[in-house]
Structure formats: structure tokens, C-alpha cells
Design an enzyme around this catalytic site. Structure first.
Site, PDB file in Angstrom:
ATOM      1  N   HIS A  77      -3.130   6.981   3.520  1.00 60.95           N
ATOM      2  CA  HIS A  77      -3.642   5.760   2.904  1.00 60.95           C
ATOM      3  C   HIS A  77      -5.029   5.495   3.454  1.00 60.95           C
ATOM      4  O   HIS A  77      -5.264   5.584   4.663  1.00 60.95           O
ATOM      5  CB  HIS A  77      -2.709   4.590   3.217  1.00 60.95           C
ATOM      6  N   ASN A 109     -10.712   0.943   0.190  1.00 61.97           N
ATOM      7  CA  ASN A 109      -9.250   0.842   0.197  1.00 61.97           C
ATOM      8  C   ASN A 109      -8.795   0.424  -1.202  1.00 61.97           C
ATOM      9  O   ASN A 109      -9.033  -0.697  -1.628  1.00 61.97           O
ATOM     10  CB  ASN A 109      -8.827  -0.189   1.250  1.00 61.97           C
ATOM     11  N   CYS A 122       0.810  -1.227   0.000  1.00 63.58           N
ATOM     12  CA  CYS A 122       0.000   0.000   0.000  1.00 63.58           C
ATOM     13  C   CYS A 122       0.840   1.273   0.000  1.00 63.58           C
ATOM     14  O   CYS A 122       0.325   2.354  -0.267  1.00 63.58           O
ATOM     15  CB  CYS A 122      -0.922   0.007   1.218  1.00 63.58           C
TER      16      CYS A 122
END
Length: 335
Positions: free
Chosen positions: A262, A292, A119
Site C-alpha cells: 500500500h 496515496n 486501504c
């Protein structure tokens, strides 16, 4: 960590999402759950998801073209292309050369390669691009993140985890800047491998042989996450990590105009806000609408914040994130 100021101009940003929007209530019906269950468990109201004909490369190219348009640049201006996807198009070759070709960048004009930090891939790639530009090894770089997170999800075993994710792509064009222009004040990454197995997809590399271990390969072909294990690591170490990044930048928390994190989950963002003491109105939060998007989360949030007028000349940005591994990453940028 980098404490040296690196002059770097963000010339343009762009993001792209598939046209199909999937509501959590739609998923409740598909899975036979009580209406509202998945939104209550995940905090995600909706996400964009690819259909069978949608393509990761096409998403990356769409986002990159938007970033180049905003930068007022074309394929002939780019001499570095870095792919920063959490999950690549395929194991070999890397994704960036194919995106370079689809963008119309002439063969031999640019270097093209991938960086994978789960990520945090986008931050890692921007950090690397900044170094190459600072050293004069590149003039204009494009970094893209494109992830189809809706595939290989554990809908039957962990529907609350699967409901967190959405698809999308985003890109940024970076160029050399002169004194007084924007700069990276500091960047930092720290890893805590004790929770390495708490989040990931085991199949697809060399760990399991598809021909000799078909059952093991299949069993590890879906995403798995132990949220409690990840929470323990983050809760213990992340506040100190943020303090270290701010110190390296010469900032305090009050100096930060906007946090671009994030988008791990709505609950994770709430926890980050509490841990760091950042005001909620200074944190870009798009996760309830987009889910996400793995590596595309940070650059998508960045582009949306820019389009919404939340970023202007002189803004102090703090980009923050966590990733499988487990790693923390952050970058302090003065626009």
C-alpha cells in the site's frame, strides 16, 4: 489466516488515473506556502486528481475494462464482481452493482457486492474472491478499487496530510487455476482497534445525523489523521505481522521477488523497508508520483509492476498494507 494453498490465476490487471496531474509546487502556490514545502513534508511530488466532472464509477469501469482486455475476457465471462473501494460511491446501494451494469454484464449473470476494509479493501476482496472460486461458487471474478481521495481533505488544518493523497482506480480479473499454476500461498489480516480514531471520516454513516446534528456532521465530513498514533501501532506490531505471513507461506524474506505495498506515503514505505529488511529495489514504490490512492494503491502498483516487466511466471509476490482501524493485511502469491 489462510495457510492452505489456493489455486488462483491472475488473468489480467488494469489501472486508470484522471488526466489532471497536480504538482506539490502547484499546491504550495495555491496555499501560499514556500515552494517545496509540501513535497518536503509529504514526500509526494505529484498526484492525479479528479476534476468536477470526473466520476468514481467511470474510473472503476475504465480500469475493469483494461483488466478484462488483458485477460482476453468479456462481460459474458464474469460471474462475480466485488467492489473494494476505501470510500464508496454512496452509502446505499453498494458500488459493485452499478459497475457491473456499466460493464455490460447481463442482469442476473453475476453476483455483485462490496467489501470495505479501508486501504486494505482490495486484499480483503481478493481473499474473498479466491475462497469463492476455490469452492466452485464462482469461475471468473473481477475485483475493482476506485477512490477519489482528493475530496474531503483537510487542506487548511493538515496540509501535509492532505498532500499525501491522489485519485485512481485499478482492477484485477481472477480465475480458477489448475495444479502447477499460480496460487495464493497465504493471506493474513490483523487488527489493532486501540488507534481506531486516529484516521478516518466520521460523517456519512449513522454516527452523525445530518438533520439533527448538522454542525457535528460538517465537522466530521473531512478526513483527519493522527500520523504519530498510527506510526506507534505500526512500529510495534508490523514486523511480527510480516514474519507471521512469511511463515504461513513457507517463505523467508529472501524468497520474495517483489513486494507490492500500500502506498501510504514515501516515509511510510521507507520505514516499512527498514522494519522488514526487504531490499528497496524489490519494493514497488509509486507513491511520489501517484500519492496515496487509498484502496486503489495496491492494485495500481501491481498493474504498473506487471507492465514494467517486474513480474513473470514463478514470481513470488508479497502484497502488504496497513489501513485505518488499524489493520494490517498481507498476501503471498506465487504467479
Amino acid at each position: 489466516m489462510s495457510g492452505d494453498i489456493r489455486r488462483l490465476r491472475i488473468a489480467g490487471t488494469g489501472h486508470f488515473v484522471p488526466s489532471r496531474v497536480l504538482l506539490s509546487t502547484d499546491l504550495d502556490r495555491e496555499l501560499g506556502l514556500e515552494e517545496g514545502s509540501l513535497e518536503r513534508l509529504s514526500g509526494v511530488f505529484s498526484r492525479h486528481v479528479c476534476q468536477a466532472e470526473d466520476d468514481q464509477i467511470a474510473m472503476a469501469v475504465a480500469a475493469a475494462n483494461l483488466a478484462m482486455q488483458k485477460a482476453g475476457m468479456g462481460p459474458e465471462d464474469i460471474d462475480l464482481v466485488i467492489g473494494a473501494c476505501g470510500v464508496p460511491y454512496q452509502p446505499l446501494p453498494t458500488t459493485a452493482p452499478l459497475v457491473m451494469d456499466r460493464l455490460g454484464i447481463a442482469a442476473g449473470r453475476a453476483a455483485a457486492f462490496d467489501v470495505n476494509a479501508s486501504c486494505l479493501s482490495f486484499l480483503a476482496a481478493v481473499d474473498l474472491a479466491a475462497d469463492r472460486i476455490e469452492m466452485g461458487r464462482a469461475q471468473v471474478a473481477i475485483v475493482f478499487s476506485a477512490d477519489i481521495a482528493s475530496r474531503a481533505l483537510p487542506w487548511h488544518d493538515q496540509p501535509d496530510v492532505a498532500a499525501l493523497f491522489g485519485d485512481g482506480a485499478a482492477a484485477i480479473v481472477l480465475a480458477a487455476a489448475s495444479e502447477g499454476d499460480s496460487s495464493i500461498r497465504a493471506s493474513l489480516m490483523r487488527s489493532y482497534p486501540s488507534a481506531y480514531d486516529a484516521c478516518g471520516i466520521g460523517a456519512g454513516g449513522t454516527r452523525f445525523d445530518f438533520h439533527r446534528q448538522p454542525d457535528e456532521f460538517a465537522a466530521h465530513a473531512s478526513f483527519r489523521m493522527d500520523g504519530k498514533a498510527l506510526f506507534r501501532v505500526t512500529h510495534r506490531h508490523f514486523p511480527r505481522f510480516v514474519d507471521e505471513l512469511l511463515t504461513a507461506a513457507g517463505w523467508t524474506a529472501d524468497d520474495v521477488d517483489l513486494v507490492v505495498p500500500h502506498q501510504a506515503s514515501p516515509l511510510a514505505l521507507e520505514h516499512m523497508i527498514r522494519q522488514t529488511g526487504m531490499a528497496a529495489n524489490r519494493v514497488v514504490n509509486i507513491t511520489t508520483r501517484f500519492g496515496n490512492q487509498i484502496a486503489a494503491s495496491i492494485p495500481t502498483a501491481l498493474d504498473i509492476a506487471w507492465a514494467d516487466g517486474r513480474i513473470s511466471k514463478g514470481s513470488k509476490l508479497l502484497m502488504l498494507g496497513t489501513s485505518a482501524g488499524v489493520s494490517f493485511g498481507g498476501m503471498a502469491i506465487e504467479v
